[in-house]
Scaffold this active site. Structure first.
Site, PDB file in Angstrom:
ATOM      1  N   GLY A  54       4.520  -3.754   5.656  1.00  0.00           N
ATOM      2  CA  GLY A  54       5.427  -4.420   6.590  1.00  0.00           C
ATOM      3  C   GLY A  54       5.172  -3.824   7.957  1.00  0.00           C
ATOM      4  O   GLY A  54       4.024  -3.571   8.302  1.00  0.00           O
ATOM      5  N   SER A  56       5.643  -0.465   9.878  1.00  0.00           N
ATOM      6  CA  SER A  56       6.057   0.915   9.607  1.00  0.00           C
ATOM      7  C   SER A  56       7.072   1.415  10.624  1.00  0.00           C
ATOM      8  O   SER A  56       7.899   2.274  10.313  1.00  0.00           O
ATOM      9  CB  SER A  56       4.835   1.832   9.563  1.00  0.00           C
ATOM     10  OG  SER A  56       4.110   1.764  10.766  1.00  0.00           O
ATOM     11  N   CYS A  86      -0.030   0.286   2.674  1.00  0.00           N
ATOM     12  CA  CYS A  86      -0.165  -0.194   4.054  1.00  0.00           C
ATOM     13  C   CYS A  86       0.830   0.506   4.981  1.00  0.00           C
ATOM     14  O   CYS A  86       0.650   1.683   5.267  1.00  0.00           O
ATOM     15  CB  CYS A  86      -0.051  -1.711   4.080  1.00  0.00           C
ATOM     16  SG  CYS A  86      -0.908  -2.419   5.482  1.00  0.00           S
ATOM     17  N   ARG A 117      -3.056   3.556  12.716  1.00  0.00           N
ATOM     18  CA  ARG A 117      -2.443   2.243  12.461  1.00  0.00           C
ATOM     19  C   ARG A 117      -3.377   1.130  12.912  1.00  0.00           C
ATOM     20  O   ARG A 117      -4.158   1.317  13.843  1.00  0.00           O
ATOM     21  CB  ARG A 117      -1.127   2.112  13.236  1.00  0.00           C
ATOM     22  CG  ARG A 117       0.029   2.846  12.618  1.00  0.00           C
ATOM     23  CD  ARG A 117       1.294   2.534  13.385  1.00  0.00           C
ATOM     24  NE  ARG A 117       1.726   1.158  13.190  1.00  0.00           N
ATOM     25  CZ  ARG A 117       2.608   0.547  13.963  1.00  0.00           C
ATOM     26  NH1 ARG A 117       3.128   1.150  14.999  1.00  0.00           N
ATOM     27  NH2 ARG A 117       2.962  -0.694  13.709  1.00  0.00           N
ATOM     28  N   ILE A 145      -4.415  -6.220   5.408  1.00  0.00           N
ATOM     29  CA  ILE A 145      -3.723  -6.993   6.441  1.00  0.00           C
ATOM     30  C   ILE A 145      -3.277  -6.042   7.554  1.00  0.00           C
ATOM     31  O   ILE A 145      -2.399  -5.211   7.353  1.00  0.00           O
ATOM     32  CB  ILE A 145      -2.486  -7.717   5.858  1.00  0.00           C
ATOM     33  CG1 ILE A 145      -2.889  -8.611   4.675  1.00  0.00           C
ATOM     34  CG2 ILE A 145      -1.793  -8.551   6.941  1.00  0.00           C
ATOM     35  CD1 ILE A 145      -1.724  -9.173   3.889  1.00  0.00           C
ATOM     36  N   HIS A 181      -3.107  -4.140  -0.156  1.00  0.00           N
ATOM     37  CA  HIS A 181      -1.900  -4.711  -0.772  1.00  0.00           C
ATOM     38  C   HIS A 181      -2.123  -5.096  -2.242  1.00  0.00           C
ATOM     39  O   HIS A 181      -2.506  -6.226  -2.522  1.00  0.00           O
ATOM     40  CB  HIS A 181      -1.487  -5.975   0.005  1.00  0.00           C
ATOM     41  CG  HIS A 181      -0.957  -5.681   1.360  1.00  0.00           C
ATOM     42  ND1 HIS A 181       0.387  -5.686   1.654  1.00  0.00           N
ATOM     43  CD2 HIS A 181      -1.587  -5.355   2.516  1.00  0.00           C
ATOM     44  CE1 HIS A 181       0.563  -5.377   2.921  1.00  0.00           C
ATOM     45  NE2 HIS A 181      -0.613  -5.174   3.471  1.00  0.00           N
ATOM     46  N   GLU A 183      -0.010  -5.810  -4.382  1.00  0.00           N
ATOM     47  CA  GLU A 183       1.004  -6.786  -4.832  1.00  0.00           C
ATOM     48  C   GLU A 183       0.539  -8.228  -4.623  1.00  0.00           C
ATOM     49  O   GLU A 183       1.166  -9.153  -5.119  1.00  0.00           O
ATOM     50  CB  GLU A 183       2.345  -6.537  -4.116  1.00  0.00           C
ATOM     51  CG  GLU A 183       2.419  -6.984  -2.663  1.00  0.00           C
ATOM     52  CD  GLU A 183       1.721  -6.045  -1.681  1.00  0.00           C
ATOM     53  OE1 GLU A 183       1.025  -5.108  -2.120  1.00  0.00           O
ATOM     54  OE2 GLU A 183       1.861  -6.272  -0.466  1.00  0.00           O
TER      55      GLU A 183
END
Ligand code: GLN
Length: 197
Positions: A54, A56, A86, A117, A145, A181, A183
């Site tokens: 998301g 951070s 991430c 980042r 991403i 990711h 997920e």
């Protein structure tokens, strides 16, 4: 044994992680549940913690405001497994880059790693690659991403994967950090590996 997995549900790809974790739990013999963490008072009842991708900055600030950051530091001290993906990888780090310094975002500061980042640059903000992880035989389809990478890791950190010589997966004791990711694919090897911890 029933396990309780807590997921930081402040912002980011929370639902995808919950679905993936629930499917993983269903694939295993034992019982378990996934609970959302938005406030203080829940972390201590969990056996393991997951910090999703998301922003951070947002996730870190809200975790600090809610008093969750200190609870997670305590859980890490108790050797509970913690997985950060991430933005979650950024939050696990002890040290950030200039961007992290500029935003003044709070970090958990648990892993002896330095992170950068949005490290892969504009033209490759998002991409997918078959990635070799030292813990698996077959490559993992990794979705990146606006991903961070690890620019430095202490000797006590196990590097699990690199991409173009940048560290994109690492483990230190009970703590695990991924740039990508898991997920977003149906490959649940990482979730199984995490639950084995
Ligand atoms: N660039 C984001 C950050 O550092 C991370 C991106 C992500 O989690 N997909 O906050």
């Amino acid at each position: 044994m029933a396990v309780r997995i807590g997921i930081i549900a402040i912002q980011g790809d929370v639902e995808e992680h919950i679905r993936a974790m629930e499917k993983t739990l269903a694939e295993r013999a034992g019982q378990g549940e996934v609970v959302k963490i938005r406030h203080r008072g829940i972390v201590s009842s969990c056996d393991a913690i997951l910090i999703p991708g998301g922003e951070s900055t947002t996730i870190g600030r809200l975790m600090e405001r809610e008093g969750i950051l200190s609870e997670i530091r305590e859980a890490a001290g108790d050797e509970k497994p913690i997985l950060g993906t991430c933005a979650g990888l950024v939050l696990l780090a002890k040290e950030g880059d200039e961007e992290v310094a500029k935003t003044g975002q709070p970090l958990l500061g648990l892993m002896d790693i330095r992170v950068k980042r949005n490290a892969f640059g504009r033209q490759r903000e998002s991409f997918e690659v078959p990635l070799r992880l030292s813990i698996f035989e077959e490559p993992f389809h990794a979705v990146f991403i606006r991903a961070p990478f690890i620019t430095h890791a202490a000797d006590s950190v196990d590097v699990l994967a690199t991409l173009n010589e940048h560290i994109v997966a690492a483990k230190q004791r009970n703590l695990m950090a991924l740039s990508f990711h898991p997920e977003l694919t149906e490959d649940r090897r990482i979730y199984h590996y995490f639950l084995d911890l």
